[in-house]
Scaffold this motif. Sequence first.
Motif, PDB file in Angstrom:
ATOM      1  N   ALA A 281       0.841  -1.201   0.000  1.00 46.34           N
ATOM      2  CA  ALA A 281       0.000   0.000   0.000  1.00 46.34           C
ATOM      3  C   ALA A 281       0.876   1.251   0.000  1.00 46.34           C
ATOM      4  N   LEU A 282       1.956   1.226   0.751  1.00 46.35           N
ATOM      5  CA  LEU A 282       2.847   2.392   0.816  1.00 46.35           C
ATOM      6  C   LEU A 282       3.551   2.632  -0.520  1.00 46.35           C
ATOM      7  N   VAL A 283       3.850   1.547  -1.225  1.00 45.15           N
ATOM      8  CA  VAL A 283       4.438   1.699  -2.570  1.00 45.15           C
ATOM      9  C   VAL A 283       3.456   2.452  -3.471  1.00 45.15           C
ATOM     10  N   CYS A 284       2.157   2.098  -3.325  1.00 46.18           N
ATOM     11  CA  CYS A 284       1.142   2.742  -4.172  1.00 46.18           C
ATOM     12  C   CYS A 284       0.964   4.208  -3.795  1.00 46.18           C
ATOM     13  N   THR A 306       4.318  -5.342  -6.823  1.00 44.21           N
ATOM     14  CA  THR A 306       3.549  -4.095  -6.761  1.00 44.21           C
ATOM     15  C   THR A 306       4.403  -2.933  -7.270  1.00 44.21           C
ATOM     16  N   GLN A 307       5.630  -2.885  -6.770  1.00 42.48           N
ATOM     17  CA  GLN A 307       6.528  -1.797  -7.186  1.00 42.48           C
ATOM     18  C   GLN A 307       6.770  -1.823  -8.688  1.00 42.48           C
ATOM     19  N   GLN A 308       6.991  -3.011  -9.224  1.00 44.57           N
ATOM     20  CA  GLN A 308       7.254  -3.109 -10.666  1.00 44.57           C
ATOM     21  C   GLN A 308       6.039  -2.631 -11.476  1.00 44.57           C
ATOM     22  N   ASN A 309       4.848  -3.018 -11.035  1.00 45.98           N
ATOM     23  CA  ASN A 309       3.642  -2.630 -11.777  1.00 45.98           C
ATOM     24  C   ASN A 309       3.386  -1.135 -11.698  1.00 45.98           C
ATOM     25  N   ILE A 310       3.518  -0.572 -10.512  1.00 51.06           N
ATOM     26  CA  ILE A 310       3.217   0.856 -10.334  1.00 51.06           C
ATOM     27  C   ILE A 310       4.214   1.728 -11.096  1.00 51.06           C
ATOM     28  N   TYR A 311       5.450   1.278 -11.159  1.00 49.58           N
ATOM     29  CA  TYR A 311       6.494   2.128 -11.759  1.00 49.58           C
ATOM     30  C   TYR A 311       6.784   1.805 -13.225  1.00 49.58           C
ATOM     31  N   THR A 312       5.968   0.968 -13.843  1.00 48.92           N
ATOM     32  CA  THR A 312       6.105   0.767 -15.281  1.00 48.92           C
ATOM     33  C   THR A 312       5.549   2.000 -15.987  1.00 48.92           C
ATOM     34  N   ASP A 313       6.264   2.475 -16.993  1.00 45.99           N
ATOM     35  CA  ASP A 313       5.774   3.623 -17.758  1.00 45.99           C
ATOM     36  C   ASP A 313       4.514   3.210 -18.515  1.00 45.99           C
ATOM     37  N   PRO A 314       3.360   3.821 -18.208  1.00 51.23           N
ATOM     38  CA  PRO A 314       2.118   3.369 -18.850  1.00 51.23           C
ATOM     39  C   PRO A 314       2.098   3.596 -20.356  1.00 51.23           C
ATOM     40  N   GLN A 315       2.988   4.492 -20.831  1.00 52.43           N
ATOM     41  CA  GLN A 315       3.009   4.726 -22.283  1.00 52.43           C
ATOM     42  C   GLN A 315       3.996   3.820 -23.006  1.00 52.43           C
ATOM     43  N   LYS A 316       4.741   3.023 -22.240  1.00 53.48           N
ATOM     44  CA  LYS A 316       5.716   2.130 -22.872  1.00 53.48           C
ATOM     45  C   LYS A 316       5.516   0.727 -22.325  1.00 53.48           C
TER      46      LYS A 316
END
Length: 445
Positions: A281-284, A306-316
Motif C-alpha cells: 500500500a505504501l508503494v502505491c 507491486t513496485q514493478q507494476n506501479i512504476y512501469t511507464d504506462p506509455q511504454k
Amino acid sequence: MALSGLEIFKLLPKTNCKKCGQPTCLAFAMALAQKKVGLDQCPDASEQARTSLAAAAAPPMRLITFGAGPAACKTGQETVLFRHEEKFHSPTIIALALPDDLAPEALAARAKTIQAFAFERVGQAMPIGAVAVIHRSGDAGRFAAAADFAKGLCKALILVTDSPDAAKAALAHVKDSRPLLCAATDATAAAMAALAKDAKCPLVARAATPEALAALTEKLKAAGCEDLVLWLDTPDAWAGMEGLTLERQLALKKNFRPLGYPTIAFATDGSPEDQAAAASALVCKFAGIVVVETVEPWALLAILTTQQNIYTDPQKPVQVEPKLYAVGEAGPDSPVLFTTNFSLTYYTVEGDVEASRIPAWILCVDTEGTSVLTAYSGDKLNEKTVAKAMKAANLETVVRHRKLIIPGYVAVMSGKLEEETGWEILVGPRESSVIPRYLQEVWRS
Ligand code: SF4
C-alpha cells in the motif's frame, strides 16, 4: 512561489523559434509552469530569465541519491500524482531491516539471506535496493559495528537511529558509502545536520505531522542540509498513507517547497502478511523508500511485484525482443507457437511451454508490446505480421514440419494465415495455462 504560465512567458525570448520542441514560447511557458519541461530546453533564455525562473524551473520534488557506485539508489523527482498523467520516475526503494541487537550468528544469517535474494519477473530484475541498519540495542558501539558489517553487503545503507552519538559512531565506519542518515527530529536537528553535512550524506527529517515536518525541513535547510527525505512518523502504515498523500499533493500541486522531498516509510510491524500488505500500500501511495523487516521471499515478491507494476511507464509497454525463442532443447521436429512481444504475455506463455516439458519454439511477433487481443483488434497482429516474423526467423530452415500453433483467441485468423504462409495452422488453447495439456495431448498425438 510558483510562477504562472503567463508570468513565465513574459521572461522568455518570444521568438517562437521551436528549438525547445514546443510550437510557441507560450506553449513552452505553460509546459514549464506544469513542470513538464525544463528551462534548459530553451537555449535562448537570458541569464536574467534563468535567475528569475530558477524556482519555477526546479523540480517540485528534489532528487536524492544515497549509496555509492553500483549500489547507489535514487529517490524523488516525481512530477505527477497519478501515473497516467505522465509516469512515475523513481521506483520505490525496498530496504530490508538489519537490527543491531541480533546475535552475531543471526546477523550473519540474515545478511546471507539478504544477499541471496535475486528476483526476476517478466524478464526484469527486481532488486532489494538497500539495507536499513536499525539501532535497537541502545549501544552506539554495537550500532557502528552492525553498520560496518552491513557495508560488506554492497547495498545502499540507511542508518536508522535517533541518537547523534550512535550516528556519529556508525558514520566513522561507513561515511564513504554515503548512507542515508535517518533521522533528525526537532530536538536533534542541529546535531544530525552537522553530522550529515560533515559526511556529505542525505538526511531524513522525522516528525509526526506534515506541519511539523515542514518546519523541520526549513530548519535543516537553514543548517545547510539540502538533500532531505521526509519521514512522517504516524502510528501505523494506513495513517502514514494519508499523510504521504497530503505531502505529495502539497509538493506537486501547490509547489510547497518545505515538503518537496521524497519520503521514507516503515512497514516493520506485525506478521509477514501484515508487512507485505502495508508495504505494498505504501508503494502505491506514495513512499519513495519502504523499510520492511520480513525476509520471507513470498512477502518480498508481492511487494516488489507491486513496485514493478506501479512504476512501469504506462506509455511504454514492457516488451521483449521480437524473435524466435527456443524453450528447452528445441529441434527441427519441435512445435512452434506464436505469441506477441508484450512481456507479460510472452513470459506467461514461455512458463507454460516450459511446464509442458516438451521442447518448443516460440515465435515472438512484434506488436509494439501489446497483448494478443489488443494487437489483433488494433491490426498489429494479422496474417501479414505473423508471416513477416516467420520469414525474419527463417522458420522454414529451423523446423522440418510446416505446422504453426496459434493462440486460441485469434482462431479467426487461421484461414488467412494458412493462405499467406502455406503452413498448417493449429488453433491452440485460449488460455496459456492450458498449453502444457495441449502440447502433451494434442501435439504429441
Ligand atoms: Fe521560445 Fe525558447 Fe522555445 Fe524558442 S526555444 S520557442 S525562444 S521557449
